[in-house]
Design an enzyme around this catalytic site. Structure first.
Site, PDB file in Angstrom:
ATOM      1  N   PRO A  43     -23.149  38.089  -1.594  1.00  0.00           N
ATOM      2  CA  PRO A  43     -22.202  37.866  -0.490  1.00  0.00           C
ATOM      3  C   PRO A  43     -20.753  37.843  -0.976  1.00  0.00           C
ATOM      4  CG  PRO A  43     -23.509  35.891  -0.928  1.00  0.00           C
ATOM      5  CD  PRO A  43     -24.090  36.990  -1.741  1.00  0.00           C
ATOM      6  N   GLU A  81     -28.674  30.622  -5.595  1.00  0.00           N
ATOM      7  CA  GLU A  81     -27.207  30.656  -5.581  1.00  0.00           C
ATOM      8  C   GLU A  81     -26.677  31.863  -6.349  1.00  0.00           C
ATOM      9  OE1 GLU A  81     -27.266  28.099  -2.985  1.00  0.00           O
ATOM     10  OE2 GLU A  81     -25.276  28.641  -3.743  1.00  0.00           O
ATOM     11  N   ARG A 103     -30.427  59.157   2.124  1.00  0.00           N
ATOM     12  CA  ARG A 103     -30.301  60.110   3.235  1.00  0.00           C
ATOM     13  C   ARG A 103     -29.215  61.159   2.932  1.00  0.00           C
ATOM     14  NH1 ARG A 103     -26.177  59.298   6.718  1.00  0.00           N
ATOM     15  NH2 ARG A 103     -27.247  60.284   8.457  1.00  0.00           N
ATOM     16  N   ASP A 123     -21.783  62.233  10.303  1.00  0.00           N
ATOM     17  CA  ASP A 123     -22.029  60.792  10.453  1.00  0.00           C
ATOM     18  C   ASP A 123     -20.832  60.066  11.049  1.00  0.00           C
ATOM     19  OD1 ASP A 123     -24.521  60.519   9.371  1.00  0.00           O
ATOM     20  OD2 ASP A 123     -23.823  60.151   7.353  1.00  0.00           O
TER      21      ASP A 123
HETATM   22  O1  LIG Z   1     -26.427  36.898   1.070  1.00  0.00           O
HETATM   23  C1  LIG Z   1     -26.900  37.521  -0.047  1.00  0.00           C
HETATM   24  C2  LIG Z   1     -27.748  36.803  -0.927  1.00  0.00           C
HETATM   25  C3  LIG Z   1     -28.216  37.446  -2.075  1.00  0.00           C
HETATM   26  C4  LIG Z   1     -27.845  38.763  -2.350  1.00  0.00           C
HETATM   27  C5  LIG Z   1     -27.012  39.443  -1.475  1.00  0.00           C
HETATM   28  C6  LIG Z   1     -26.533  38.829  -0.323  1.00  0.00           C
HETATM   29  C7  LIG Z   1     -25.625  39.595   0.573  1.00  0.00           C
HETATM   30  C8  LIG Z   1     -25.056  39.193   1.743  1.00  0.00           C
HETATM   31  C9  LIG Z   1     -24.292  40.282   2.181  1.00  0.00           C
HETATM   32  N1  LIG Z   1     -24.436  41.264   1.296  1.00  0.00           N
HETATM   33  O2  LIG Z   1     -25.253  40.853   0.301  1.00  0.00           O
END
Ligand SMILES: Oc1ccccc1-c1ccno1
Length: 242
Positions: free
Chosen positions: A88, A115, A157, A172
């Site tokens: 994230p 985490e 793709r 696209d």
């Molecule tokens: O929220 C996550 C938890 C682990 C690995 C990736 C993510 C994530 C959230 C948005 N993009 O990747």
């Protein structure tokens, strides 16, 4: 292209072998190997995580296990690889990234959970090969597996021969910097809603203009950030007149 995925939930990646991607694998356009991270644990509990230094909630994935796993996976094929770590906290993954990844000989995905993965793993491999920490959106998942499914589909793709009609990828959303406009098919009228007349006119110039206008309208309404990112010459006089 070869794709390797390291995860503690190999079953999460089963959809890669379905439908379009399954056919791409079957036809040899794509080679996918999924690896269970726990195969590189050595304790009876097969521990892959531990408490975070500095305290705080949750657990962090251990560097030793990831190092043993990635060393083994990377050594299994001599093709140069890019390591991709969904998180994230990553840089937003875009269609441009999908095109760049589609040109790679090999992608290795590390699926973090909890985490996340001890930062030293990314730092260590970044000394040896390209490493991308990417996000598929501003929300939090439980693990990286779903993000890998998204990225692999967006990339696969684009590989020559995977899509039946190569024009699909060329036209696209985002291919011209805009969102795609609305699409219609038979019947001509559905629940008193007709297909726009221009699309049935056979006037290809008018159809192209109508589609461009609808794409611009949708992009202005939903993604003004994409407009701001367009190069100065991307919009012509008719676009600006909209
Ligand atoms: O929220 C996550 C938890 C682990 C690995 C990736 C993510 C994530 C959230 C948005 N993009 O990747």
């Amino acid at each position: 292209m070869r794709i390797d995925v390291v995860t503690i939930f190999p079953g999460y990646l089963a959809p890669l072998r379905e439908a379009l991607l399954g056919r791409a694998i079957g036809s040899g356009l794509l080679d996918v190997a999924v690896h269970d991270l726990r195969d590189w644990t050595h304790d009876v509990h097969q521990a892959v995580d531990d408490s975070p230094y500095g305290g705080g909630p949750g657990m962090v994935m251990r560097p030793q296990v990831w190092g043993d796993a990635l060393d083994a996976v990377l050594a299994a094929d001599e093709r140069p690889a890019r390591l991709v770590v969904p998180t994230p906290a990553g840089r937003p993954f875009t269609q441009a990234d999908a095109h760049a990844y589609a040109a790679e000989e090999r992608l290795v995905f590390a699926c973090g959970r909890y985490e996340g993965i001890d930062q030293r793993v990314v730092d260590h491999y970044a000394d040896a090969l390209p490493v991308d920490e990417i996000s598929i959106g501003d929300y939090v998942l439980v693990g990286g597996e779903v993000a890998v499914l998204v990225v692999v589909e967006a990339v696969a793709r684009l590989l020559p021969g995977v899509l039946g009609n190569p024009r699909s990828a060329a036209e696209d959303s985002f291919s011209d910097g805009l969102l795609e406009g609305p699409s219609y098919t038979r019947p001509e009228v559905w629940r008193d809603r007709p297909v726009p007349d221009v699309l049935r006119s056979g006037n290809h110039g008018a159809i192209a203009r109508w589609r461009r206008d609808r794409a611009l309208e949708r992009t202005v309404a939903r993604r003004p950030d994409l407009l701001a990112a367009l190069p100065p010459d991307a919009l012509d006089k008719k676009d600006r007149a909209l």
